[in-house]
Design a protein around this motif. Structure first.
Motif, PDB file in Angstrom:
ATOM      1  N   VAL A 131       0.773  -1.130   0.007  1.00 27.01           N
ATOM      2  CA  VAL A 131       0.060   0.047   0.028  1.00 27.01           C
ATOM      3  C   VAL A 131       0.909   1.374  -0.029  1.00 27.01           C
ATOM      4  CG1 VAL A 131      -1.728   1.131   1.229  1.00 27.01           C
ATOM      5  CG2 VAL A 131      -1.831  -1.340   1.359  1.00 27.01           C
ATOM      6  N   THR A 132       0.842   2.087  -0.964  1.00 28.71           N
ATOM      7  CA  THR A 132       1.413   3.306  -1.207  1.00 28.71           C
ATOM      8  C   THR A 132       0.588   4.482  -1.444  1.00 28.71           C
ATOM      9  OG1 THR A 132       3.197   2.021  -2.334  1.00 28.71           O
ATOM     10  CG2 THR A 132       3.294   4.501  -2.375  1.00 28.71           C
ATOM     11  N   GLU A 133       0.629   5.513  -0.563  1.00 32.86           N
ATOM     12  CA  GLU A 133      -0.214   6.720  -0.573  1.00 32.86           C
ATOM     13  C   GLU A 133       0.893   7.826  -0.537  1.00 32.86           C
ATOM     14  OE1 GLU A 133      -2.942   6.714   2.527  1.00 32.86           O
ATOM     15  OE2 GLU A 133      -3.991   5.036   1.863  1.00 32.86           O
ATOM     16  N   LEU A 134       0.793   8.660  -1.487  1.00 29.48           N
ATOM     17  CA  LEU A 134       1.913  10.007  -1.560  1.00 29.48           C
ATOM     18  C   LEU A 134       1.000  11.015  -1.883  1.00 29.48           C
ATOM     19  CD1 LEU A 134       4.109   8.375  -4.338  1.00 29.48           C
ATOM     20  CD2 LEU A 134       4.398   8.164  -1.807  1.00 29.48           C
ATOM     21  N   PHE A 135       1.410  12.147  -1.215  1.00 31.25           N
ATOM     22  CA  PHE A 135       0.543  13.458  -1.194  1.00 31.25           C
ATOM     23  C   PHE A 135       1.377  14.497  -2.093  1.00 31.25           C
ATOM     24  CE2 PHE A 135      -0.925  17.410   0.235  1.00 31.25           C
ATOM     25  CZ  PHE A 135      -2.202  17.365   0.629  1.00 31.25           C
ATOM     26  N   VAL A 136       0.892  15.071  -3.360  1.00 35.24           N
ATOM     27  CA  VAL A 136       1.323  16.001  -4.052  1.00 35.24           C
ATOM     28  C   VAL A 136       0.758  17.218  -3.675  1.00 35.24           C
ATOM     29  CG1 VAL A 136       1.643  16.704  -6.304  1.00 35.24           C
ATOM     30  CG2 VAL A 136       1.897  13.999  -5.981  1.00 35.24           C
ATOM     31  N   THR A 137       1.484  18.171  -3.044  1.00 35.76           N
ATOM     32  CA  THR A 137       0.848  19.496  -2.535  1.00 35.76           C
ATOM     33  C   THR A 137       0.828  20.314  -3.858  1.00 35.76           C
ATOM     34  OG1 THR A 137       2.173  18.920  -0.401  1.00 35.76           O
ATOM     35  CG2 THR A 137       1.385  21.243  -1.006  1.00 35.76           C
ATOM     36  N   ARG A 138       1.931  20.220  -4.582  1.00 36.25           N
ATOM     37  CA  ARG A 138       1.742  21.159  -5.952  1.00 36.25           C
ATOM     38  C   ARG A 138       2.721  20.483  -7.085  1.00 36.25           C
ATOM     39  NH1 ARG A 138       5.785  23.774  -2.272  1.00 36.25           N
ATOM     40  NH2 ARG A 138       7.837  24.020  -3.367  1.00 36.25           N
ATOM     41  N   GLY A 139       2.541  21.130  -7.968  1.00 38.98           N
ATOM     42  CA  GLY A 139       3.511  20.790  -9.318  1.00 38.98           C
ATOM     43  C   GLY A 139       2.877  19.680 -10.121  1.00 38.98           C
ATOM     44  N   GLN A 140       3.565  19.038 -10.910  1.00 38.55           N
ATOM     45  CA  GLN A 140       3.188  18.008 -11.849  1.00 38.55           C
ATOM     46  C   GLN A 140       4.008  16.644 -11.682  1.00 38.55           C
ATOM     47  OE1 GLN A 140       5.391  16.934 -14.732  1.00 38.55           O
ATOM     48  NE2 GLN A 140       3.729  15.411 -15.434  1.00 38.55           N
ATOM     49  N   VAL A 141       3.363  15.520 -11.525  1.00 38.27           N
ATOM     50  CA  VAL A 141       4.029  14.337 -11.421  1.00 38.27           C
ATOM     51  C   VAL A 141       3.552  13.284 -12.789  1.00 38.27           C
ATOM     52  CG1 VAL A 141       4.420  14.424  -9.041  1.00 38.27           C
ATOM     53  CG2 VAL A 141       2.694  13.364  -9.763  1.00 38.27           C
ATOM     54  N   ARG A 142       4.126  12.408 -13.076  1.00 38.69           N
ATOM     55  CA  ARG A 142       3.971  11.300 -13.914  1.00 38.69           C
ATOM     56  C   ARG A 142       4.345  10.087 -13.460  1.00 38.69           C
ATOM     57  NH1 ARG A 142       4.210  11.786 -20.636  1.00 38.69           N
ATOM     58  NH2 ARG A 142       3.841   9.301 -21.188  1.00 38.69           N
ATOM     59  N   LEU A 143       3.323   9.154 -13.485  1.00 37.40           N
ATOM     60  CA  LEU A 143       3.558   7.653 -13.129  1.00 37.40           C
ATOM     61  C   LEU A 143       3.444   6.779 -14.205  1.00 37.40           C
ATOM     62  CD1 LEU A 143       1.950   9.547 -10.841  1.00 37.40           C
ATOM     63  CD2 LEU A 143       2.178   7.291  -9.306  1.00 37.40           C
ATOM     64  N   ARG A 144       4.504   5.916 -14.181  1.00 38.57           N
ATOM     65  CA  ARG A 144       4.294   4.537 -14.870  1.00 38.57           C
ATOM     66  C   ARG A 144       4.499   3.439 -14.176  1.00 38.57           C
ATOM     67  NH1 ARG A 144       6.663   3.618 -20.861  1.00 38.57           N
ATOM     68  NH2 ARG A 144       5.797   1.621 -21.321  1.00 38.57           N
ATOM     69  N   LEU A 145       3.246   2.686 -13.724  1.00 38.05           N
ATOM     70  CA  LEU A 145       3.269   1.574 -12.790  1.00 38.05           C
ATOM     71  C   LEU A 145       2.906   0.159 -13.747  1.00 38.05           C
ATOM     72  CD1 LEU A 145       1.055   3.360 -10.330  1.00 38.05           C
ATOM     73  CD2 LEU A 145       3.813   3.285 -10.326  1.00 38.05           C
ATOM     74  N   ARG A 146       3.621  -0.780 -13.280  1.00 39.14           N
ATOM     75  CA  ARG A 146       3.235  -2.216 -13.899  1.00 39.14           C
ATOM     76  C   ARG A 146       1.810  -2.488 -12.961  1.00 39.14           C
ATOM     77  NH1 ARG A 146       3.862  -5.691  -9.747  1.00 39.14           N
ATOM     78  NH2 ARG A 146       5.576  -5.696  -8.351  1.00 39.14           N
ATOM     79  N   ARG A 147       0.908  -3.638 -13.467  1.00 41.81           N
ATOM     80  CA  ARG A 147      -0.179  -3.956 -12.991  1.00 41.81           C
ATOM     81  C   ARG A 147       0.223  -4.563 -11.414  1.00 41.81           C
ATOM     82  NH1 ARG A 147      -3.374  -8.613 -12.930  1.00 41.81           N
ATOM     83  NH2 ARG A 147      -5.545  -8.207 -13.077  1.00 41.81           N
ATOM     84  N   LEU A 148      -0.701  -4.216 -10.830  1.00 38.58           N
ATOM     85  CA  LEU A 148      -0.360  -4.870  -9.240  1.00 38.58           C
ATOM     86  C   LEU A 148      -1.325  -6.037  -9.189  1.00 38.58           C
ATOM     87  CD1 LEU A 148      -0.974  -1.556  -7.364  1.00 38.58           C
ATOM     88  CD2 LEU A 148       1.221  -2.386  -7.994  1.00 38.58           C
TER      89      LEU A 148
END
Length: 298
Positions: A131-148
């Motif tokens: 379980v991963t929970e991240l908080f992005v306060t501002r800006g830009q992020v891009r994620l590339r994740l394999r199937r869980l």
């Protein structure tokens, strides 16, 4: 015929009574213990922290990037550093960027300039789900994740306006200064949630989450950093007024200052001019497509 003396009979019943009490107490303790164990197990299944086994590792850096530990210690980030504790934070400065690897080769996270990411949860369930929970306060992020593959695994990106949860996909998001969030999915799907409502942002779709409102219905993905200027008006004291618009899910930086777009993507700003009487504007989409503009004021 066997005669039992009254005193022996009373002793027998007394002993039997005591045994009954002891067995009753035993079963009560066993039952309560089972209930507590079950309750605690449910909680552990939701969040069992594994120290040293969950992390985000910095694999690439450009420009000035700051790492703040959960204890508040600040340092310049270096390639190979890890964010492993709840509260660890990474901040990219102007013209900076960073790339992080999620442990166990789950995937990668790319951060654009002037972005902030903080660990909210890094845990593992009893079934091995991560379980991963991240908080992005501002800006830009891009994620590339394999199937869980584990049904208990999940990765969520929280912003001031809502939550985006994925199980394996490629997507990006933007967070403006007021928390307004743009979500764009390139592959897979993302569940965007806010104010008790959830929409599924499928591949080649995008959605916006405005503070205090549910996500907008998904629209076709544009990934368009186009900027439209309607007015560029000179003002006294080397200043100018700029009126225009861009896609509402985009980020708008003017003279390295992040601006707030309204729900139509419009802006009306008064800014300072450089010696060349120009204004530097950068537009960034949720997927990280960026376009730089130089506006010259006559």
């Amino acid at each position: 015929m066997v005669r039992v003396r009254r005193s022996s009979l009373r002793s027998y019943f007394d002993a039997s009574f005591v045994r009954s009490l002891l067995w009753g107490a035993f079963w009560i303790v066993l039952t309560v213990g089972s209930v507590l164990s079950s309750s605690l197990g449910a909680g552990v299944a939701e969040a069992l922290t594994i120290r040293g086994d969950r992390w985000l590792a910095i694999t690439e850096l450009s420009g000035t990037v700051e790492l703040i530990s959960s204890q508040g210690d600040r340092q310049l980030a270096q390639t190979g550093d890890r964010l492993a504790s709840v509260g660890d934070t990474l901040i990219t400065g102007p013209s900076a960027s960073a790339r992080l690897e999620v442990d166990q080769s789950v995937g990668y996270i790319s951060m654009a300039e002037d972005s902030q990411l903080r660990i909210q949860t890094l845990s593992i369930t009893r079934s091995g789900g991560r379980v991963t929970e991240l908080f992005v306060t501002r800006g830009q992020v891009r994620l590339r994740l394999r199937r869980l593959t584990n049904p208990d695994s999940r990765l969520e990106i929280h912003t001031p306006a809502g939550v985006s949860g994925v199980r394996g996909t490629e997507f990006g998001l933007t967070v403006q200064a007021n928390g307004q969030t743009g979500v764009a999915t390139l592959e897979g799907s993302v569940a965007a949630s806010a104010q008790g409502e959830t929409v599924i942002v499928a591949a080649n779709r995008q959605s916006a989450i405005y503070p205090g409102a549910p996500p907008t219905p998904p629209a076709p993905l544009r990934d368009d950093p186009a900027l439209f200027i309607e007015a560029l008006i000179p003002l006294p004291n080397r200043r100018a007024r700029i009126v225009g618009y861009t896609d509402t899910v985009n980020l708008l930086d003017v003279n390295q200052g992040r601006q707030i777009l309204d729900r139509a993507g419009r802006f009306d700003l008064e800014v300072a001019l450089s010696d060349a009487r120009s204004v530097a504007v950068v537009v960034t989409t949720p997927l990280g497509t960026e376009q730089t503009y130089k506006l010259v004021v006559p």
